[in-house]
Scaffold this motif. Structure first.
Motif, PDB file in Angstrom:
ATOM      1  N   ASN A 176     -88.768  58.547 -41.247  1.00 52.94           N
ATOM      2  CA  ASN A 176     -88.955  57.167 -40.803  1.00 52.94           C
ATOM      3  C   ASN A 176     -87.638  56.537 -40.355  1.00 52.94           C
ATOM      4  OD1 ASN A 176     -91.489  55.377 -40.917  1.00 52.94           O
ATOM      5  ND2 ASN A 176     -89.839  53.978 -41.485  1.00 52.94           N
ATOM      6  N   ARG A 177     -86.594  56.771 -41.114  1.00 51.15           N
ATOM      7  CA  ARG A 177     -85.290  56.214 -40.741  1.00 51.15           C
ATOM      8  C   ARG A 177     -84.770  56.852 -39.456  1.00 51.15           C
ATOM      9  NH1 ARG A 177     -82.316  55.746 -46.701  1.00 51.15           N
ATOM     10  NH2 ARG A 177     -83.562  53.961 -47.426  1.00 51.15           N
ATOM     11  N   ALA A 178     -85.029  58.150 -39.291  1.00 51.25           N
ATOM     12  CA  ALA A 178     -84.626  58.820 -38.056  1.00 51.25           C
ATOM     13  C   ALA A 178     -85.404  58.265 -36.867  1.00 51.25           C
ATOM     14  CB  ALA A 178     -84.856  60.326 -38.182  1.00 51.25           C
ATOM     15  N   ALA A 179     -86.683  57.946 -37.073  1.00 54.83           N
ATOM     16  CA  ALA A 179     -87.501  57.378 -35.995  1.00 54.83           C
ATOM     17  C   ALA A 179     -86.990  55.997 -35.586  1.00 54.83           C
ATOM     18  CB  ALA A 179     -88.961  57.300 -36.435  1.00 54.83           C
ATOM     19  N   GLU A 180     -86.590  55.199 -36.564  1.00 51.53           N
ATOM     20  CA  GLU A 180     -86.039  53.875 -36.242  1.00 51.53           C
ATOM     21  C   GLU A 180     -84.745  54.012 -35.439  1.00 51.53           C
ATOM     22  OE1 GLU A 180     -87.756  51.289 -40.053  1.00 51.53           O
ATOM     23  OE2 GLU A 180     -85.670  51.972 -40.026  1.00 51.53           O
ATOM     24  N   GLU A 181     -83.900  54.938 -35.840  1.00 46.64           N
ATOM     25  CA  GLU A 181     -82.643  55.140 -35.127  1.00 46.64           C
ATOM     26  C   GLU A 181     -82.906  55.649 -33.707  1.00 46.64           C
ATOM     27  OE1 GLU A 181     -78.626  54.744 -34.744  1.00 46.64           O
ATOM     28  OE2 GLU A 181     -79.901  54.150 -36.438  1.00 46.64           O
ATOM     29  N   TRP A 182     -83.860  56.561 -33.566  1.00 48.51           N
ATOM     30  CA  TRP A 182     -84.220  57.060 -32.240  1.00 48.51           C
ATOM     31  C   TRP A 182     -84.742  55.929 -31.361  1.00 48.51           C
ATOM     32  CZ3 TRP A 182     -83.660  61.771 -29.898  1.00 48.51           C
ATOM     33  CH2 TRP A 182     -84.348  61.947 -28.688  1.00 48.51           C
ATOM     34  N   ALA A 183     -85.566  55.061 -31.949  1.00 53.64           N
ATOM     35  CA  ALA A 183     -86.132  53.945 -31.197  1.00 53.64           C
ATOM     36  C   ALA A 183     -85.033  53.003 -30.704  1.00 53.64           C
ATOM     37  CB  ALA A 183     -87.135  53.184 -32.060  1.00 53.64           C
ATOM     38  N   ARG A 184     -84.054  52.721 -31.545  1.00 51.92           N
ATOM     39  CA  ARG A 184     -82.964  51.832 -31.136  1.00 51.92           C
ATOM     40  C   ARG A 184     -82.211  52.405 -29.941  1.00 51.92           C
ATOM     41  NH1 ARG A 184     -82.346  51.565 -36.879  1.00 51.92           N
ATOM     42  NH2 ARG A 184     -82.981  49.521 -37.700  1.00 51.92           N
ATOM     43  N   HIS A 185     -81.877  53.690 -30.003  1.00 50.31           N
ATOM     44  CA  HIS A 185     -81.160  54.309 -28.885  1.00 50.31           C
ATOM     45  C   HIS A 185     -82.014  54.331 -27.619  1.00 50.31           C
ATOM     46  CE1 HIS A 185     -77.579  55.445 -31.050  1.00 50.31           C
ATOM     47  NE2 HIS A 185     -78.278  56.066 -31.984  1.00 50.31           N
ATOM     48  N   ASP A 186     -83.306  54.599 -27.779  1.00 48.08           N
ATOM     49  CA  ASP A 186     -84.192  54.649 -26.620  1.00 48.08           C
ATOM     50  C   ASP A 186     -84.319  53.270 -25.976  1.00 48.08           C
ATOM     51  OD1 ASP A 186     -86.334  56.530 -25.257  1.00 48.08           O
ATOM     52  OD2 ASP A 186     -87.291  54.581 -25.514  1.00 48.08           O
TER      53      ASP A 186
ATOM     54  N   VAL B  20     -93.441  57.971 -31.424  1.00 51.35           N
ATOM     55  CA  VAL B  20     -92.525  59.093 -31.253  1.00 51.35           C
ATOM     56  C   VAL B  20     -92.822  60.131 -32.326  1.00 51.35           C
ATOM     57  CG1 VAL B  20     -90.719  58.098 -32.743  1.00 51.35           C
ATOM     58  CG2 VAL B  20     -90.107  59.788 -31.000  1.00 51.35           C
ATOM     59  N   SER B  21     -92.784  61.400 -31.932  1.00 52.77           N
ATOM     60  CA  SER B  21     -92.914  62.492 -32.886  1.00 52.77           C
ATOM     61  C   SER B  21     -91.523  63.017 -33.187  1.00 52.77           C
ATOM     62  CB  SER B  21     -93.788  63.620 -32.321  1.00 52.77           C
ATOM     63  OG  SER B  21     -93.765  64.732 -33.201  1.00 52.77           O
ATOM     64  N   MET B  22     -91.122  62.904 -34.446  1.00 56.56           N
ATOM     65  CA  MET B  22     -89.794  63.365 -34.815  1.00 56.56           C
ATOM     66  C   MET B  22     -89.747  64.886 -34.971  1.00 56.56           C
ATOM     67  SD  MET B  22     -88.220  60.680 -34.515  1.00 56.56           S
ATOM     68  CE  MET B  22     -86.609  61.356 -34.905  1.00 56.56           C
ATOM     69  N   ALA B  23     -90.898  65.558 -34.811  1.00 52.44           N
ATOM     70  CA  ALA B  23     -90.878  67.012 -34.756  1.00 52.44           C
ATOM     71  C   ALA B  23     -90.252  67.478 -33.443  1.00 52.44           C
ATOM     72  CB  ALA B  23     -92.301  67.559 -34.877  1.00 52.44           C
ATOM     73  N   LYS B  24     -90.453  66.666 -32.391  1.00 57.26           N
ATOM     74  CA  LYS B  24     -89.845  66.957 -31.094  1.00 57.26           C
ATOM     75  C   LYS B  24     -89.670  65.638 -30.354  1.00 57.26           C
ATOM     76  CE  LYS B  24     -90.232  70.008 -27.082  1.00 57.26           C
ATOM     77  NZ  LYS B  24     -91.095  71.005 -26.370  1.00 57.26           N
ATOM     78  N   PRO B  25     -88.673  64.830 -30.746  1.00 57.84           N
ATOM     79  CA  PRO B  25     -88.526  63.488 -30.168  1.00 57.84           C
ATOM     80  C   PRO B  25     -88.192  63.530 -28.678  1.00 57.84           C
ATOM     81  CG  PRO B  25     -86.641  64.046 -31.540  1.00 57.84           C
ATOM     82  CD  PRO B  25     -87.654  65.121 -31.760  1.00 57.84           C
TER      83      PRO B  25
END
Length: 254
Positions: free
Chosen positions: A165-175, A213-218
């Motif tokens: 979940n934390r990785a998804a939030e970080e990915w979302a911010r960068h995106d 987003v799927s963090m298995a393959k973002p």
């Protein structure tokens, strides 16, 4: 430990029963009202509080001790500790879902939540069920180790979900930044039956953005958005008792 003192069969049965007991508030609320908003307000309330177990658990444990075959020959403490810990396990697990729970009820209605897993998580549930079965049917010398392994595995799964979940939030911010969107708030929430798939919610000063987003393959997020409605009609609805309950349940994301 309780299994060695009380017998693994009884410890498993009463531990599992007490672990599920806090959801009795849902049964009671459903019987007393058909209002879905009142059900949201009162479910995961006092029976899910951290203060519930230390009050009810010792009393429940004493009743079980008095009716146990060994009677006063066995200390009541194993029974009391078993029920208290089992009652605590329920709200602490609910705390690890995005739904959250009122850990400080009745002193506060604040819902504490760590969005590690969804409300229904079959894999996590199966790990716990297998642990209970091992405790029930394994030889005593192996039951403790087997159930301890199940507990460690289930906790590891929760931590893994929180990490995702934390990785998804970080990915979302960068995106969002890559698309020129300056969000002031970014959230990720687990989705049913798909641990790696996270629903994303981002807010700017005037707009709400939603994506997955799927963090298995973002990969790059396809966002949908709309302007936030701050009209007098919406504000009037939010000021109603029903609107207040809905805003509380949504954590202010309305």
């Amino acid at each position: 430990c309780a299994g060695k003192r009380l017998g693994y069969g009884r410890a498993v049965f009463w531990g599992a029963f007490a672990g599920a007991f806090p959801d009795i508030d849902g049964v009671i609320t459903n019987a007393l009202t058909s209002d879905p908003l009142l059900r949201l307000l009162h479910h995961r309330g006092i029976t899910h509080s951290l203060f519930f177990a230390p009050v009810i658990g010792p009393l429940w444990g004493l009743v079980l001790w008095r009716h146990a075959r060994e009677g006063p020959k066995v200390s009541p403490w194993p029974w009391m500790i078993l029920i208290v810990v089992a009652l605590w396990s329920h709200p602490l697990l609910d705390f690890c879902t995005h739904y959250g729970t009122q850990l400080l009820s009745p002193f506060s209605q604040h819902r504490f939540a760590l969005p590690a897993i969804p409300i229904i998580e079959p894999i996590y549930t199966c790990v716990l069920i297998i642990g209970l079965l091992m405790a029930r049917f394994f030889p005593q010398e192996r039951a403790t180790s087997a159930t301890l392994f199940a507990v460690i595995l289930s906790c590891t799964y929760l931590l893994y979900g929180l990490r995702i979940n934390r990785a998804a939030e970080e990915w979302a911010r960068h995106d969002l930044v890559s698309q020129g969107i300056m969000a002031t708030e970014v959230y990720a929430f687990p989705t049913l039956l798909q641990l790696h798939l996270r629903r994303l919610v981002a807010r700017t000063e005037t707009e709400d953005w939603v994506g997955f987003v799927s963090m298995a393959k973002p990969c790059s997020v396809t966002w949908s958005h709309r302007e936030r409605d701050i009209s007098p009609v919406v504000e009037a609805l939010r000021a109603t008792p029903e609107g207040s309950i809905f805003e509380w349940f949504a954590g202010g994301l309305i």
